[in-house]
Design a protein around this motif. Sequence first.
Motif, short mmCIF file in Angstrom:
data_model
loop_
_atom_site.label_atom_id
_atom_site.label_comp_id
_atom_site.label_asym_id
_atom_site.label_seq_id
_atom_site.Cartn_x
_atom_site.Cartn_y
_atom_site.Cartn_z
N PHE A 225 -19.09 -58.88 -9.69
CA PHE A 225 -19.67 -57.86 -8.80
C PHE A 225 -20.37 -58.48 -7.60
O PHE A 225 -20.37 -57.91 -6.53
CB PHE A 225 -20.67 -56.99 -9.57
N LEU A 226 -21.01 -59.63 -7.81
CA LEU A 226 -21.90 -60.14 -6.76
C LEU A 226 -21.29 -61.22 -5.88
O LEU A 226 -21.78 -61.46 -4.79
CB LEU A 226 -23.18 -60.71 -7.40
N SER A 227 -20.24 -61.91 -6.36
CA SER A 227 -19.80 -63.08 -5.60
C SER A 227 -18.73 -62.71 -4.59
O SER A 227 -17.93 -61.80 -4.79
CB SER A 227 -19.26 -64.15 -6.53
N GLY A 228 -18.73 -63.44 -3.50
CA GLY A 228 -17.63 -63.38 -2.57
C GLY A 228 -16.72 -64.55 -2.87
O GLY A 228 -16.88 -65.23 -3.89
N PHE A 229 -15.79 -64.81 -1.99
CA PHE A 229 -14.86 -65.91 -2.24
C PHE A 229 -15.59 -67.24 -2.28
O PHE A 229 -15.26 -68.13 -3.06
CB PHE A 229 -13.80 -65.92 -1.15
N GLU A 230 -16.63 -67.37 -1.44
CA GLU A 230 -17.35 -68.63 -1.33
C GLU A 230 -18.08 -69.01 -2.61
O GLU A 230 -18.39 -70.17 -2.84
CB GLU A 230 -18.37 -68.54 -0.19
N GLN A 231 -18.43 -68.00 -3.42
CA GLN A 231 -19.25 -68.29 -4.61
C GLN A 231 -18.42 -68.28 -5.88
O GLN A 231 -18.97 -68.19 -6.98
CB GLN A 231 -20.38 -67.27 -4.74
N ARG A 232 -17.10 -68.37 -5.79
CA ARG A 232 -16.27 -68.35 -7.00
C ARG A 232 -16.69 -69.43 -7.98
O ARG A 232 -16.84 -70.59 -7.61
CB ARG A 232 -14.82 -68.55 -6.63
N THR A 233 -16.88 -69.03 -9.25
CA THR A 233 -17.22 -70.01 -10.27
C THR A 233 -16.02 -70.23 -11.19
O THR A 233 -15.01 -69.54 -11.04
CB THR A 233 -18.40 -69.50 -11.11
N ILE A 234 -16.15 -71.16 -12.12
CA ILE A 234 -15.01 -71.44 -13.02
C ILE A 234 -14.61 -70.19 -13.81
O ILE A 234 -13.44 -69.85 -13.85
CB ILE A 234 -15.34 -72.58 -14.01
N PRO A 235 -15.58 -69.50 -14.45
CA PRO A 235 -15.16 -68.30 -15.20
C PRO A 235 -14.48 -67.28 -14.31
O PRO A 235 -13.51 -66.64 -14.72
CB PRO A 235 -16.47 -67.74 -15.76
N ARG A 236 -14.96 -67.13 -13.06
CA ARG A 236 -14.36 -66.18 -12.14
C ARG A 236 -12.92 -66.58 -11.85
O ARG A 236 -12.02 -65.75 -11.80
CB ARG A 236 -15.18 -66.16 -10.85
N GLN A 237 -12.71 -67.89 -11.65
CA GLN A 237 -11.39 -68.42 -11.38
C GLN A 237 -10.47 -68.23 -12.59
O GLN A 237 -9.31 -67.87 -12.46
CB GLN A 237 -11.53 -69.91 -11.02
N MET A 238 -11.02 -68.48 -13.79
CA MET A 238 -10.23 -68.29 -15.01
C MET A 238 -9.86 -66.81 -15.17
O MET A 238 -8.75 -66.47 -15.56
CB MET A 238 -11.03 -68.72 -16.24
N TRP A 239 -10.82 -65.95 -14.87
CA TRP A 239 -10.60 -64.51 -14.96
C TRP A 239 -9.40 -64.12 -14.09
O TRP A 239 -8.49 -63.43 -14.54
CB TRP A 239 -11.86 -63.78 -14.50
N ALA A 240 -9.42 -64.62 -12.84
CA ALA A 240 -8.30 -64.33 -11.93
C ALA A 240 -7.01 -64.88 -12.53
O ALA A 240 -5.97 -64.22 -12.50
CB ALA A 240 -8.58 -64.93 -10.57
N GLY A 241 -7.09 -66.09 -13.08
CA GLY A 241 -5.90 -66.72 -13.66
C GLY A 241 -5.32 -65.92 -14.81
O GLY A 241 -4.11 -65.73 -14.91
N ILE A 242 -6.21 -65.43 -15.70
CA ILE A 242 -5.73 -64.69 -16.87
C ILE A 242 -5.17 -63.35 -16.45
O ILE A 242 -4.16 -62.88 -16.95
CB ILE A 242 -6.88 -64.49 -17.90
#
Lengths: 284, 420
Positions: A225-242
Amino acid sequence: MSNLPPYAGPAERTWYYTYRLICAAIFVFLIAPIIVMVPLSFNAEPYFTFRPEMLALNPDAFSMRWYQDIIDNRQWLFSMKNSFIIGIAATLLATTLGTLAALGLSRPDMPYKGVIMGILISPMIVPLIITAAGLFFFYSRFGLSQTFVGIIMAHTALGTPFVVITVTATLSGFDTSLIRASAGLGASQTRTFFKVIMPLISPGVISGGLFAFVTSFDEVVVVLFLSGFEQRTIPRQMWAGIREQISPTILAVATILVCISIALLTVVELLRRRSERLRGISPG
Amino acid sequence: MAVVSDGAGMLRTADGVPLKQALARATRVNKIKAFLLVAPLLVFILITFIVPILDMMTRSVSSPEVVDALPKTIAELVKWDGTDLPPEAAFAAMAAEMSDKKNKFYLGKAAARLNFQKSGFRSLFNKSQRKIKRVKQGPFKDAFAKIDKRWAQSATWNIIRNASGRYTDVHYLNAIDMNRDPAGEIAAQPKIKRIYVTLFERTIYVSFGVTILCLILAYPISYLLATLPLKTSNLLMILVLLPFWTSLLVRTTAWIVLLQANGVLNDLFVFFGIVNDENRIRMIYNMTGSLIAMTHILMPFMVLPLYSVMKTISPTYMRAARSLGANPFTAFVRVYMPQTVPGIGAGSILVFILAIGYYITPALVGGQSGQLISNLIEYHMKKSLNWGLAAALGGLLLIGILVLYWLYNRIVGIDKMKFG
């Protein structure tokens, strides 16, 4: 149940072994999913299952290509860096604030202890989706959404309950006469804090801090909810991947994360034993 | 503090202050000191966490959109008795407010708000705004009727009037599948729109199912861990703690790998001839997947409290029961199990609280049938942008959780919670 008594009859004997078998099956259920991923992350082909070549331990069936993929893909390294920045900042804040609060809460004179404890623990109880939605509206209003500051603040709030709980637990076994002894020997309050209190509660503080770190390191809903592209974290990246296209690179990342968890678990376990030793409880 | 008596029965400290007062001051100073230590975190949590959530909850009852966009029209509508059509003055005010260019942003919001009430309002507003601008003079009643015949129906105006309050219960009504009919009476939604109550029920069933599954699986191994010698049990404990410390997304990924159609488990089933290659079992992207993954993820929260309670139960009770003639089963059920009830309670409430607000796992492995209430809150937050309804659904969920939290606090005590 640990040992079969010598007078056990055949029925009891059968049950004893059946029971152990059931327990073994449950342990397999707990641990197998995590173990299974590890060899699959070395799969040479983009499949999520064991191929006959892998089972035959043919070296050609294994490769490091998915790990190479993490290094080549700047997105993963970038999100790893973000995860550490946010995690470490949130941990430092949460540990400092949480330890101070726990020190206050453990004092016998603390007023409204129950209510305050309830408020301080609430970030752990409120479902993450509600937290995320609430923070999204509120932080947007102050221009804090899509910033590191916003996410760090949110993760600090989510991490503090763990620090408060673990440090309060450590303090419950704390011998307060040590503080009076230290004062009686002429130490100032600051000196007493750093030389007497801190070394004794440090196992609790560190494991609370590690819990806060893991909470931030693993958190995805608030980040969604809070991050933009600049603040992507590992879980966020994994989420996108899954969600989009699950590739074995995810398994490689997952394996690395499992290794990190093993390291953290070891540290916490060692600290727990040290704390028990300091408090005079034999670790067995 | 030297204490002297002044002869009149009042105890005084050496410097002449009554003892009672001196002690009160000392306690007060200590109280302030303790509070000052807690204050930074308390303020931080209040600002960064509690206030935002309360702020969101106000969204579930506030509805300023319509009255902000159409203040004069609303003022006229309030005078109207609700039957037939509103007076010409209301139509004129509506025409003026719709033609006002500066009002466009607010009109959009009002139309969106009314659209959640009854679909079609957004297009009706867009069309009318475009056309009413060209009508320079009245009677506006006929002009509106010409633009769209809905303006000549009292139901349309009643919906606007009912949505004109600054505060509303409509989001909460929607969240329990109710609505207000044009006359303002509360009525059930048409069957096709009733989804939320079913979803709340499903969420409760799933959480209950997960809690029971966790209990069934956690009880035997907690007992084993509590009764084995410490060296062995510490080793086995790692098997519980490692999943606990592993990232949620990693564990969810692991279950996708195991359960998907071409995954490890299905391959095993095919290899052993349990199913043939064409009929691989669908175990993921549905309710089954949600249940399995959630049980696995929440199980440590059941094992840890059970273990810590079982650890304190002395084995002598069981031995005493056996020596008094109970068979192992009776001894276990009548003597051991009642003593583990606090652990069962603590673990169950904890797992239930966590399960009922679960979002990530159902979103990733739940498919259509495995979606829970959290996923719908996300949908209304991000896709349909019906924030009022999202806040109302969240509010209901939050109330349920706070009740459970209170219960947990009563039974276990929140400060007794332990990890690792």
